[in-house]
Design a protein around this motif. Structure first.
Motif, PDB file in Angstrom:
ATOM      1  N   PHE A 163      -6.363  -7.558 -59.274  1.00  0.00           N
ATOM      2  CA  PHE A 163      -7.700  -7.167 -58.165  1.00  0.00           C
ATOM      3  C   PHE A 163      -8.816  -6.544 -59.180  1.00  0.00           C
ATOM      4  CE2 PHE A 163      -5.979  -3.427 -59.331  1.00  0.00           C
ATOM      5  CZ  PHE A 163      -7.459  -2.712 -59.781  1.00  0.00           C
ATOM      6  N   PRO A 164     -10.224  -7.257 -58.679  1.00  0.00           N
ATOM      7  CA  PRO A 164     -10.657  -6.438 -59.509  1.00  0.00           C
ATOM      8  C   PRO A 164     -10.919  -5.049 -59.076  1.00  0.00           C
ATOM      9  CG  PRO A 164     -11.454  -6.882 -56.901  1.00  0.00           C
ATOM     10  CD  PRO A 164     -10.239  -7.589 -56.875  1.00  0.00           C
ATOM     11  N   GLY A 165     -11.912  -4.616 -60.607  1.00  0.00           N
ATOM     12  CA  GLY A 165     -12.232  -3.154 -60.382  1.00  0.00           C
ATOM     13  C   GLY A 165     -13.840  -3.115 -60.341  1.00  0.00           C
ATOM     14  N   ASP A 166     -14.665  -4.314 -59.881  1.00  0.00           N
ATOM     15  CA  ASP A 166     -15.927  -3.675 -59.513  1.00  0.00           C
ATOM     16  C   ASP A 166     -16.506  -3.619 -58.266  1.00  0.00           C
ATOM     17  OD1 ASP A 166     -15.550  -6.306 -58.955  1.00  0.00           O
ATOM     18  OD2 ASP A 166     -16.714  -7.182 -59.891  1.00  0.00           O
ATOM     19  N   VAL A 167     -14.973  -2.922 -57.732  1.00  0.00           N
ATOM     20  CA  VAL A 167     -15.106  -2.715 -56.155  1.00  0.00           C
ATOM     21  C   VAL A 167     -14.713  -1.635 -56.279  1.00  0.00           C
ATOM     22  CG1 VAL A 167     -15.667  -4.562 -55.265  1.00  0.00           C
ATOM     23  CG2 VAL A 167     -13.387  -5.022 -55.357  1.00  0.00           C
ATOM     24  N   ALA A 168     -15.005  -0.612 -54.755  1.00  0.00           N
ATOM     25  CA  ALA A 168     -15.097   0.598 -54.954  1.00  0.00           C
ATOM     26  C   ALA A 168     -13.232   0.288 -54.927  1.00  0.00           C
ATOM     27  CB  ALA A 168     -14.732   1.536 -53.951  1.00  0.00           C
ATOM     28  N   HIS A 169     -11.718   1.215 -55.129  1.00  0.00           N
ATOM     29  CA  HIS A 169     -10.190   0.697 -55.599  1.00  0.00           C
ATOM     30  C   HIS A 169     -10.213   2.138 -55.429  1.00  0.00           C
ATOM     31  CE1 HIS A 169     -11.890  -0.157 -59.269  1.00  0.00           C
ATOM     32  NE2 HIS A 169     -10.070   1.213 -59.410  1.00  0.00           N
ATOM     33  N   SER A 170      -8.575   2.012 -54.896  1.00  0.00           N
ATOM     34  CA  SER A 170      -7.381   2.861 -55.012  1.00  0.00           C
ATOM     35  C   SER A 170      -5.961   3.408 -54.897  1.00  0.00           C
ATOM     36  CB  SER A 170      -8.225   4.578 -53.497  1.00  0.00           C
ATOM     37  OG  SER A 170      -7.256   3.553 -52.753  1.00  0.00           O
ATOM     38  N   TYR A 171      -5.388   3.932 -55.843  1.00  0.00           N
ATOM     39  CA  TYR A 171      -4.048   4.069 -55.153  1.00  0.00           C
ATOM     40  C   TYR A 171      -3.127   5.088 -54.942  1.00  0.00           C
ATOM     41  CZ  TYR A 171      -6.104   1.842 -59.587  1.00  0.00           C
ATOM     42  OH  TYR A 171      -6.284   1.228 -60.874  1.00  0.00           O
ATOM     43  N   VAL A 172      -2.892   4.525 -54.045  1.00  0.00           N
ATOM     44  CA  VAL A 172      -1.796   6.005 -53.348  1.00  0.00           C
ATOM     45  C   VAL A 172       0.058   5.901 -52.834  1.00  0.00           C
ATOM     46  CG1 VAL A 172      -1.447   6.615 -50.469  1.00  0.00           C
ATOM     47  CG2 VAL A 172      -3.725   5.775 -52.236  1.00  0.00           C
ATOM     48  N   ASN A 173       0.607   6.553 -53.265  1.00  0.00           N
ATOM     49  CA  ASN A 173       1.825   7.374 -53.387  1.00  0.00           C
ATOM     50  C   ASN A 173       2.072   7.581 -51.802  1.00  0.00           C
ATOM     51  OD1 ASN A 173       4.268   7.653 -53.673  1.00  0.00           O
ATOM     52  ND2 ASN A 173       4.670   8.561 -55.125  1.00  0.00           N
ATOM     53  N   ALA A 174       1.973   6.583 -50.576  1.00  0.00           N
ATOM     54  CA  ALA A 174       2.676   7.656 -49.534  1.00  0.00           C
ATOM     55  C   ALA A 174       3.654   8.050 -49.237  1.00  0.00           C
ATOM     56  CB  ALA A 174       1.843   6.636 -48.421  1.00  0.00           C
ATOM     57  N   GLY A 175       5.261   7.073 -50.394  1.00  0.00           N
ATOM     58  CA  GLY A 175       6.103   7.623 -50.043  1.00  0.00           C
ATOM     59  C   GLY A 175       6.836   9.214 -50.532  1.00  0.00           C
ATOM     60  N   PRO A 176       7.911   8.662 -50.738  1.00  0.00           N
ATOM     61  CA  PRO A 176       9.077  10.462 -50.918  1.00  0.00           C
ATOM     62  C   PRO A 176       9.032  10.666 -51.764  1.00  0.00           C
ATOM     63  CG  PRO A 176      10.652   8.921 -49.647  1.00  0.00           C
ATOM     64  CD  PRO A 176       9.504   8.415 -49.799  1.00  0.00           C
ATOM     65  N   HIS A 177       9.300   9.626 -52.796  1.00  0.00           N
ATOM     66  CA  HIS A 177       8.924  10.093 -54.174  1.00  0.00           C
ATOM     67  C   HIS A 177       8.527   9.248 -55.031  1.00  0.00           C
ATOM     68  CE1 HIS A 177      13.775  10.255 -52.702  1.00  0.00           C
ATOM     69  NE2 HIS A 177      13.081   9.226 -52.357  1.00  0.00           N
ATOM     70  N   ALA A 178       8.703   9.694 -56.316  1.00  0.00           N
ATOM     71  CA  ALA A 178       7.743   9.368 -58.108  1.00  0.00           C
ATOM     72  C   ALA A 178       7.632   8.123 -58.173  1.00  0.00           C
ATOM     73  CB  ALA A 178       7.974  10.409 -59.116  1.00  0.00           C
ATOM     74  N   ALA A 179       6.136   7.465 -58.205  1.00  0.00           N
ATOM     75  CA  ALA A 179       5.500   6.506 -58.411  1.00  0.00           C
ATOM     76  C   ALA A 179       5.284   5.520 -60.104  1.00  0.00           C
ATOM     77  CB  ALA A 179       4.713   5.039 -57.664  1.00  0.00           C
ATOM     78  N   ARG A 180       6.122   5.327 -60.977  1.00  0.00           N
ATOM     79  CA  ARG A 180       5.454   5.117 -61.960  1.00  0.00           C
ATOM     80  C   ARG A 180       5.064   3.691 -62.174  1.00  0.00           C
ATOM     81  NH1 ARG A 180       7.751   6.690 -67.740  1.00  0.00           N
ATOM     82  NH2 ARG A 180       5.730   6.210 -68.731  1.00  0.00           N
ATOM     83  N   PHE A 181       3.491   3.290 -63.141  1.00  0.00           N
ATOM     84  CA  PHE A 181       3.376   1.999 -62.831  1.00  0.00           C
ATOM     85  C   PHE A 181       2.577   1.647 -63.990  1.00  0.00           C
ATOM     86  CE2 PHE A 181       0.174   4.117 -60.182  1.00  0.00           C
ATOM     87  CZ  PHE A 181      -0.848   3.242 -60.423  1.00  0.00           C
ATOM     88  N   SER A 182       2.137   0.606 -64.649  1.00  0.00           N
ATOM     89  CA  SER A 182       1.383   0.006 -65.937  1.00  0.00           C
ATOM     90  C   SER A 182       0.245  -0.483 -65.398  1.00  0.00           C
ATOM     91  CB  SER A 182       2.033  -0.405 -66.603  1.00  0.00           C
ATOM     92  OG  SER A 182       3.135   0.522 -67.703  1.00  0.00           O
ATOM     93  N   LEU A 183      -1.091  -0.330 -66.111  1.00  0.00           N
ATOM     94  CA  LEU A 183      -2.296  -0.488 -65.782  1.00  0.00           C
ATOM     95  C   LEU A 183      -2.724  -0.960 -66.849  1.00  0.00           C
ATOM     96  CD1 LEU A 183      -4.783  -0.932 -63.695  1.00  0.00           C
ATOM     97  CD2 LEU A 183      -5.237   1.350 -64.614  1.00  0.00           C
ATOM     98  N   THR A 184      -2.988  -2.197 -66.573  1.00  0.00           N
ATOM     99  CA  THR A 184      -4.556  -2.807 -67.712  1.00  0.00           C
ATOM    100  C   THR A 184      -5.768  -3.468 -66.973  1.00  0.00           C
ATOM    101  OG1 THR A 184      -2.368  -4.317 -68.905  1.00  0.00           O
ATOM    102  CG2 THR A 184      -4.555  -5.014 -69.088  1.00  0.00           C
ATOM    103  N   VAL A 185      -6.831  -2.367 -68.042  1.00  0.00           N
ATOM    104  CA  VAL A 185      -7.759  -2.645 -67.878  1.00  0.00           C
ATOM    105  C   VAL A 185      -8.781  -3.912 -68.651  1.00  0.00           C
ATOM    106  CG1 VAL A 185     -10.348  -1.709 -66.653  1.00  0.00           C
ATOM    107  CG2 VAL A 185      -8.004  -0.198 -66.190  1.00  0.00           C
ATOM    108  N   PHE A 186      -9.341  -4.474 -67.879  1.00  0.00           N
ATOM    109  CA  PHE A 186     -10.289  -5.223 -68.719  1.00  0.00           C
ATOM    110  C   PHE A 186     -11.776  -5.405 -68.050  1.00  0.00           C
ATOM    111  CE2 PHE A 186     -12.523  -9.634 -69.225  1.00  0.00           C
ATOM    112  CZ  PHE A 186     -12.418  -9.659 -70.356  1.00  0.00           C
ATOM    113  N   ASP A 187     -13.019  -4.685 -69.513  1.00  0.00           N
ATOM    114  CA  ASP A 187     -14.299  -4.849 -69.698  1.00  0.00           C
ATOM    115  C   ASP A 187     -15.027  -4.899 -69.894  1.00  0.00           C
ATOM    116  OD1 ASP A 187     -16.306  -2.772 -68.375  1.00  0.00           O
ATOM    117  OD2 ASP A 187     -15.558  -1.228 -69.364  1.00  0.00           O
ATOM    118  N   PRO A 188     -15.452  -6.297 -69.499  1.00  0.00           N
ATOM    119  CA  PRO A 188     -15.991  -6.869 -70.169  1.00  0.00           C
ATOM    120  C   PRO A 188     -17.264  -6.437 -70.337  1.00  0.00           C
ATOM    121  CG  PRO A 188     -16.190  -8.231 -68.482  1.00  0.00           C
ATOM    122  CD  PRO A 188     -14.946  -7.082 -68.203  1.00  0.00           C
ATOM    123  N   GLY A 189     -17.831  -7.124 -71.688  1.00  0.00           N
ATOM    124  CA  GLY A 189     -19.745  -6.607 -72.050  1.00  0.00           C
ATOM    125  C   GLY A 189     -20.075  -5.279 -72.734  1.00  0.00           C
ATOM    126  N   VAL A 190     -19.149  -4.083 -73.174  1.00  0.00           N
ATOM    127  CA  VAL A 190     -19.479  -2.827 -73.105  1.00  0.00           C
ATOM    128  C   VAL A 190     -20.319  -2.994 -74.025  1.00  0.00           C
ATOM    129  CG1 VAL A 190     -18.712  -0.812 -74.279  1.00  0.00           C
ATOM    130  CG2 VAL A 190     -17.253  -2.570 -72.362  1.00  0.00           C
TER     131      VAL A 190
END
Length: 201
Positions: A163-190
């Motif tokens: 998904f695009p990271g150049d708009v407002a975004h959020s991550y939510v765990n609304a469930g009853p248990h912990a969630a784990r995930f990997s996130l890769t961010v591509f930030d071009p032209g720094v």
């Protein structure tokens, strides 16, 4: 071993000051280029503030260094190993979740690898990154919902999303248990001229 919050704040302060002085910039110039107040920059450089990821992204963008370089000491080796437990914790949730930066590349096209845990009820909100930023997520445990712009997608164990990271975004765990995930961010032209213009805008 993971750095304590105080150690991390000190390390970030030293690096920000070093990068600013390398460019012969005043605090006022860095404040103007980042939209971060001079007072906050002074506190960051003194290691007296624990800046948000959004603030660090604005600073790293203006200085032309990637976020991984801002929170880690300079390295000369082509290969860098991050052993278990050695990542940099840059976000802590209200219910105990954590966002840990575990690896990254150098500019101009910066790629970051994160290890995220959202405990039940945790929510992380991210302001838009610079134009062209993309994010990739894969869930390893539990269920999370990701909102990007007007869309919300729910991901379960082993689901993945781009998904695009150049708009407002959020991550939510609304469930009853912990969630784990990997996130890769591509930030071009720094550090590029067009990137600097976007950061200043």
């Amino acid at each position: 071993m993971e750095k304590s919050a105080a150690e991390l704040a000190t390390a970030i302060g030293v690096r920000v000051k070093h990068e600013r002085q390398q460019r012969r910039w005043t605090l006022d110039q860095l404040a103007e280029g980042t939209g971060v107040s001079r007072r906050m920059l002074v506190n960051i450089e003194q290691g007296a503030a624990n800046p948000s990821v959004g603030t660090l992204l604005r600073i790293s963008g203006a200085l032309g260094v990637g976020l991984p370089d801002l929170v880690e000491p300079p390295r000369s080796k082509r290969m860098k190993v991050t052993r278990r437990g050695e990542g940099t914790v840059l976000w802590t949730g209200a219910h105990g979740g954590r966002g840990v930066l575990v690896a990254g590349t150098i500019p101009p096209n910066v790629v970051e690898l994160w290890d995220w845990t959202l405990e039940a009820g945790d929510r992380q909100v991210s302001e838009p990154h610079t134009a062209g930023t993309r994010k990739l997520v894969q869930v390893h445990l539990g269920t999370i919902s990701i909102s990007s712009g007007e869309e919300t997608i729910t991901l379960n164990d082993r689901d993945a999303l781009s998904f695009p990271g150049d708009v407002a975004h959020s991550y939510v765990n609304a469930g009853p248990h912990a969630a784990r995930f990997s996130l890769t961010v591509f930030d071009p032209g720094v550090g590029s001229a067009t990137r600097t213009e976007r950061v200043d805008a």
